[in-house]
Design a protein around this motif. Structure first.
Motif, PDB file in Angstrom:
ATOM      1  N   VAL A  21       0.837  -1.200   0.000  1.00  0.00           N
ATOM      2  CA  VAL A  21       0.000   0.000   0.000  1.00  0.00           C
ATOM      3  C   VAL A  21       0.872   1.250   0.000  1.00  0.00           C
ATOM      4  O   VAL A  21       0.596   2.216  -0.717  1.00  0.00           O
ATOM      5  N   LEU A  22       1.945   1.256   0.798  1.00  0.00           N
ATOM      6  CA  LEU A  22       2.848   2.415   0.830  1.00  0.00           C
ATOM      7  C   LEU A  22       3.557   2.621  -0.504  1.00  0.00           C
ATOM      8  O   LEU A  22       3.697   3.754  -0.970  1.00  0.00           O
ATOM      9  N   VAL A  23       3.995   1.551  -1.133  1.00  0.00           N
ATOM     10  CA  VAL A  23       4.655   1.663  -2.434  1.00  0.00           C
ATOM     11  C   VAL A  23       3.673   2.191  -3.480  1.00  0.00           C
ATOM     12  O   VAL A  23       4.019   3.062  -4.296  1.00  0.00           O
ATOM     13  N   LEU A  24       2.455   1.702  -3.457  1.00  0.00           N
ATOM     14  CA  LEU A  24       1.440   2.182  -4.386  1.00  0.00           C
ATOM     15  C   LEU A  24       1.140   3.667  -4.149  1.00  0.00           C
ATOM     16  O   LEU A  24       1.066   4.453  -5.104  1.00  0.00           O
ATOM     17  N   ALA A  25       0.993   4.058  -2.893  1.00  0.00           N
ATOM     18  CA  ALA A  25       0.708   5.461  -2.573  1.00  0.00           C
ATOM     19  C   ALA A  25       1.868   6.354  -2.995  1.00  0.00           C
ATOM     20  O   ALA A  25       1.655   7.443  -3.558  1.00  0.00           O
ATOM     21  N   GLU A  26       3.090   5.924  -2.755  1.00  0.00           N
ATOM     22  CA  GLU A  26       4.257   6.722  -3.149  1.00  0.00           C
ATOM     23  C   GLU A  26       4.364   6.824  -4.665  1.00  0.00           C
ATOM     24  O   GLU A  26       4.671   7.886  -5.204  1.00  0.00           O
ATOM     25  N   GLY A  27       4.092   5.737  -5.359  1.00  0.00           N
ATOM     26  CA  GLY A  27       4.122   5.766  -6.819  1.00  0.00           C
ATOM     27  C   GLY A  27       3.090   6.724  -7.386  1.00  0.00           C
ATOM     28  O   GLY A  27       3.391   7.506  -8.291  1.00  0.00           O
ATOM     29  N   LEU A  28       1.876   6.689  -6.854  1.00  0.00           N
ATOM     30  CA  LEU A  28       0.844   7.610  -7.316  1.00  0.00           C
ATOM     31  C   LEU A  28       1.222   9.060  -6.999  1.00  0.00           C
ATOM     32  O   LEU A  28       1.025   9.954  -7.830  1.00  0.00           O
ATOM     33  N   PHE A  29       1.762   9.280  -5.810  1.00  0.00           N
ATOM     34  CA  PHE A  29       2.183  10.634  -5.438  1.00  0.00           C
ATOM     35  C   PHE A  29       3.251  11.148  -6.386  1.00  0.00           C
ATOM     36  O   PHE A  29       3.171  12.280  -6.880  1.00  0.00           O
ATOM     37  N   LEU A  30       4.259  10.331  -6.678  1.00  0.00           N
ATOM     38  CA  LEU A  30       5.327  10.756  -7.578  1.00  0.00           C
ATOM     39  C   LEU A  30       4.805  10.985  -8.993  1.00  0.00           C
ATOM     40  O   LEU A  30       5.199  11.947  -9.656  1.00  0.00           O
ATOM     41  N   TYR A  31       3.924  10.131  -9.468  1.00  0.00           N
ATOM     42  CA  TYR A  31       3.360  10.277 -10.809  1.00  0.00           C
ATOM     43  C   TYR A  31       2.599  11.596 -10.945  1.00  0.00           C
ATOM     44  O   TYR A  31       2.817  12.366 -11.876  1.00  0.00           O
ATOM     45  N   TYR A  32       1.705  11.859  -9.991  1.00  0.00           N
ATOM     46  CA  TYR A  32       0.912  13.084 -10.086  1.00  0.00           C
ATOM     47  C   TYR A  32       1.750  14.328  -9.825  1.00  0.00           C
ATOM     48  O   TYR A  32       1.505  15.376 -10.424  1.00  0.00           O
ATOM     49  N   SER A  33       2.741  14.236  -8.959  1.00  0.00           N
ATOM     50  CA  SER A  33       3.623  15.383  -8.729  1.00  0.00           C
ATOM     51  C   SER A  33       4.427  15.693  -9.985  1.00  0.00           C
ATOM     52  O   SER A  33       4.565  16.852 -10.376  1.00  0.00           O
ATOM     53  N   TYR A  34       4.959  14.668 -10.604  1.00  0.00           N
ATOM     54  CA  TYR A  34       5.746  14.855 -11.829  1.00  0.00           C
ATOM     55  C   TYR A  34       4.885  15.471 -12.931  1.00  0.00           C
ATOM     56  O   TYR A  34       5.285  16.429 -13.587  1.00  0.00           O
ATOM     57  N   ASN A  35       3.689  14.930 -13.127  1.00  0.00           N
ATOM     58  CA  ASN A  35       2.801  15.454 -14.168  1.00  0.00           C
ATOM     59  C   ASN A  35       2.366  16.875 -13.866  1.00  0.00           C
ATOM     60  O   ASN A  35       2.242  17.698 -14.773  1.00  0.00           O
ATOM     61  N   ASP A  36       2.132  17.175 -12.605  1.00  0.00           N
ATOM     62  CA  ASP A  36       1.709  18.522 -12.246  1.00  0.00           C
ATOM     63  C   ASP A  36       2.835  19.512 -12.490  1.00  0.00           C
ATOM     64  O   ASP A  36       2.628  20.568 -13.079  1.00  0.00           O
ATOM     65  N   LEU A  37       4.037  19.157 -12.065  1.00  0.00           N
ATOM     66  CA  LEU A  37       5.174  20.064 -12.217  1.00  0.00           C
ATOM     67  C   LEU A  37       5.561  20.229 -13.684  1.00  0.00           C
ATOM     68  O   LEU A  37       5.578  21.335 -14.215  1.00  0.00           O
ATOM     69  N   TYR A  38       5.858  19.127 -14.349  1.00  0.00           N
ATOM     70  CA  TYR A  38       6.334  19.220 -15.722  1.00  0.00           C
ATOM     71  C   TYR A  38       5.207  19.481 -16.717  1.00  0.00           C
ATOM     72  O   TYR A  38       5.443  20.000 -17.794  1.00  0.00           O
ATOM     73  N   GLY A  39       3.984  19.130 -16.369  1.00  0.00           N
ATOM     74  CA  GLY A  39       2.854  19.481 -17.219  1.00  0.00           C
ATOM     75  C   GLY A  39       2.662  20.988 -17.252  1.00  0.00           C
ATOM     76  O   GLY A  39       2.381  21.569 -18.303  1.00  0.00           O
ATOM     77  N   GLY A  40       2.849  21.645 -16.099  1.00  0.00           N
ATOM     78  CA  GLY A  40       2.757  23.103 -16.059  1.00  0.00           C
ATOM     79  C   GLY A  40       3.860  23.754 -16.859  1.00  0.00           C
ATOM     80  O   GLY A  40       3.637  24.739 -17.576  1.00  0.00           O
TER      81      GLY A  40
END
Length: 89
Positions: A21-40
């Motif tokens: 569960v922690l690995v899944l949560a961290e993966g989702l957090f990193l994915y959305y953070s990356y997309n939010d930052l570099y998408g902007g």
């Protein structure tokens, strides 16, 4: 002896679920953070680029067209005179 085996299996099972569960949560957090930052950043670059292209097209200086200013064609006699003048200089 039997209780240690049950406790070990319970710890191992709950620990495995917790880690997954922690690995899944961290993966989702990193994915959305990356997309939010570099998408902007990507959107900002696209907006800047589109305004530059729009300005270049409005002024007729966009590089995508083949309508560059060319020297007017000369008739053969005018070309010979121009060559002679260049040779005299």
């Amino acid at each position: 002896m039997q209780s240690t085996s049950i406790i070990r299996r319970w710890i191992r099972g709950s620990l495995l679920i917790t880690v997954l569960v922690l690995v899944l949560a961290e993966g989702l957090f990193l994915y959305y953070s990356y997309n939010d930052l570099y998408g902007g950043v990507e959107r900002a670059v696209e907006n800047r680029f589109s305004t530059v292209v729009g300005r270049l097209q409005a002024t007729g200086t966009a590089g995508g067209h083949r309508n560059h200013r060319r020297k007017p064609r000369q008739c053969p006699a005018a070309r010979r005179r121009a060559v002679r003048r260049e040779g005299q200089v």
